[in-house]
Design an enzyme around this catalytic site. Sequence first.
Site, short mmCIF file in Angstrom:
data_model
loop_
_atom_site.label_atom_id
_atom_site.label_comp_id
_atom_site.label_asym_id
_atom_site.label_seq_id
_atom_site.Cartn_x
_atom_site.Cartn_y
_atom_site.Cartn_z
N LYS A 241 0.82 -1.22 0.00
CA LYS A 241 0.00 0.00 0.00
C LYS A 241 0.85 1.27 0.00
CE LYS A 241 -3.92 -1.95 2.37
NZ LYS A 241 -4.42 -2.15 3.70
N ARG A 242 2.02 1.14 0.58
CA ARG A 242 2.92 2.29 0.62
C ARG A 242 3.19 2.86 -0.77
NH1 ARG A 242 7.78 0.98 1.32
NH2 ARG A 242 7.39 -1.22 1.63
#
Length: 472
Positions: A241-242
Amino acid sequence: MTVKTRFAPSPTGYLHVGGARTALYCWLYAKKQHGTFVLRIEDTDRERSSDASVQAILDGMQWLGLEHDEGPYYQTKRFERYAEVKEQLLAQGKAYRCYCSKERLDALREQQMVNKDNIGYDGHCRNLSEDEQDVSKPHVIRFKNPLEGAVVFEDLIKGEISVNNSELDDLIIARTDGTPTYNFTVVVDDLDMGISHVIRGDDHVNNTPRQINMMSALNAQTPLFAHVPMILGDDGKRLSKRHGAVSVMQYRDDGYLPQALLNYLVRLGWSHGDQEVFSRDEMVELFDIKDVNRAPSAFNTDKLNWLNQYYMKNLPAEEVARHLQWHLNEQELEVSHGVDVKLLIPEMAERVKTLKELASAIRYFYQDYDSFDEKAAKKHLRPVARQPLELAKEKLAATSDWSADHLHSLVSQTAEQLELGMGKVGMPLRVAVTGAGMSPDLGVTLEWIGKDAVLRRIDKALEFIAQREANG
Ligand code: GLU
C-alpha cells in the site's frame, strides 16, 4: 491435455495488482490453450473474509475483462466434500488423529529451537492404536507425510524444485472444530476441479511439496505448477500500500483504462522481444507461461502512464468514451448537450495522462469556467489584448458559418487588419474562451465550444481586462 487453470483469491481485501497479474496469466494461458479458466473464492478463513472483499474481487476481474468460464466456486460451500476426503484419508491410514496439547507442542517447539533442529511436529500421535485413542477428546487431523525420499517437481517458471520429506512435518488438515485447513482445501479443490496448471504467486511455493504429497496419497495425478515471482515497488521493496494505488479499482478511480493496466501487467514479468503494446488478442497469441521471468519485476508508474495515454489515443473513441463516462459522472460533468465527446478524445488525450485528467480538461467545452487560469490570464489578458478581442468578437458574432476553417480565417483576418502577429490575437482569444492557455487548434476549439459560449466568454475576458486597467 485439456488445460484448466484457476485463480483462487482469498477474499480478505481488494484485488491488488499482484493478484490481478496472476489472474491475467491464468486467464491468458487458458485462452491460449483453448482451455477453461476457473474462479475460486477461498473464503474458509471466516474471520478475515468478507462479502465486500468478494465483491471487490469480482468487480476488479470484471473491470479488467478477465471473465471466468467456470465458477465462482466458494470453499465455504464445500465443507462436506472436505470432510468426506478427510474421512477417506483416515480410513486408509493416510491421516491420523492428533491429541497433542498446545503445551506439549509449545514445549516441543522450544526444544527444537534450542537444539537448532527442524521446527515441526514430531509425529507423536502418528502411530497410536485404536485402543490408545479416545476420539471424544479434542483432536486435530494430521496428514501422514512420507518419511523418506524427496518431492521433486518441475516448476514451469522456476525449473526443478526438490524438497526432502524429512523437512516436511505432518500437516494439520482439520482443526479441533473440524474445519479444514488451507493446504488441504486447495488440494481437494484442484483435484475435484480437474485443474491442469496451478499458476500462482511464489509466496505459495513452499506449500507445493506438501500439496503434491497429499495429491499422491489420494492417488491423483498432480497438476503442473508455475510460481510467479512477486512484484516490487519502484524502490525495490515488495509492492504494498505504501506504493500508492495497489487495488485494481483504485486504478480505475485514478483514470486508467483496463486495457492499459492489462498491457502493463502482462509486461510486468513477461516479454516478447521489444514489443511494449499488446492487444488482448496478441497477448493470448504470444503469451506462454514458460516465458515468465524468474526474477521479481519492479513497478514503474511512468510506463503505465505512457501506456494509458497510448490507449486513450489509439483505442476506438467509443471505447474510451465508455470508460470516460465513469469519470464524467464522478466529476458531475454533463456532456450530452454540446460537441460529441468522441471527437474530443483523440485531440485531448494528447495533453493528459489519465481519464480523470481528461474529464477535467474537457470541461470548458460544456461549461463556462469559474475563473481564469491565473498564469495564462496574467500573460495574455492584458490591455493590449482588448482591441484584438473586440474585433474578433465582432467578426465571430456576425458570421453564420461556424466551422473550424472559417473561424480560423476570421481570426487571421483580425490579426491582418490590426497588423498583429497571429499569436497576439490567438492567445488572448484562446484564454478568453477556454479559461486556460492550452487547447486544440483554435478554429476547432471555437467550433466545439459553440457560438453563444464563445461570445459570452469573450465578454468575460474583456471585463477582466477592464478591471485590470481600472486597478492600474
Ligand atoms: N488463496 C490463496 C491466496 O489468495 C491462493 C491459493 C492458490 O493459488 O493456491 O493467496
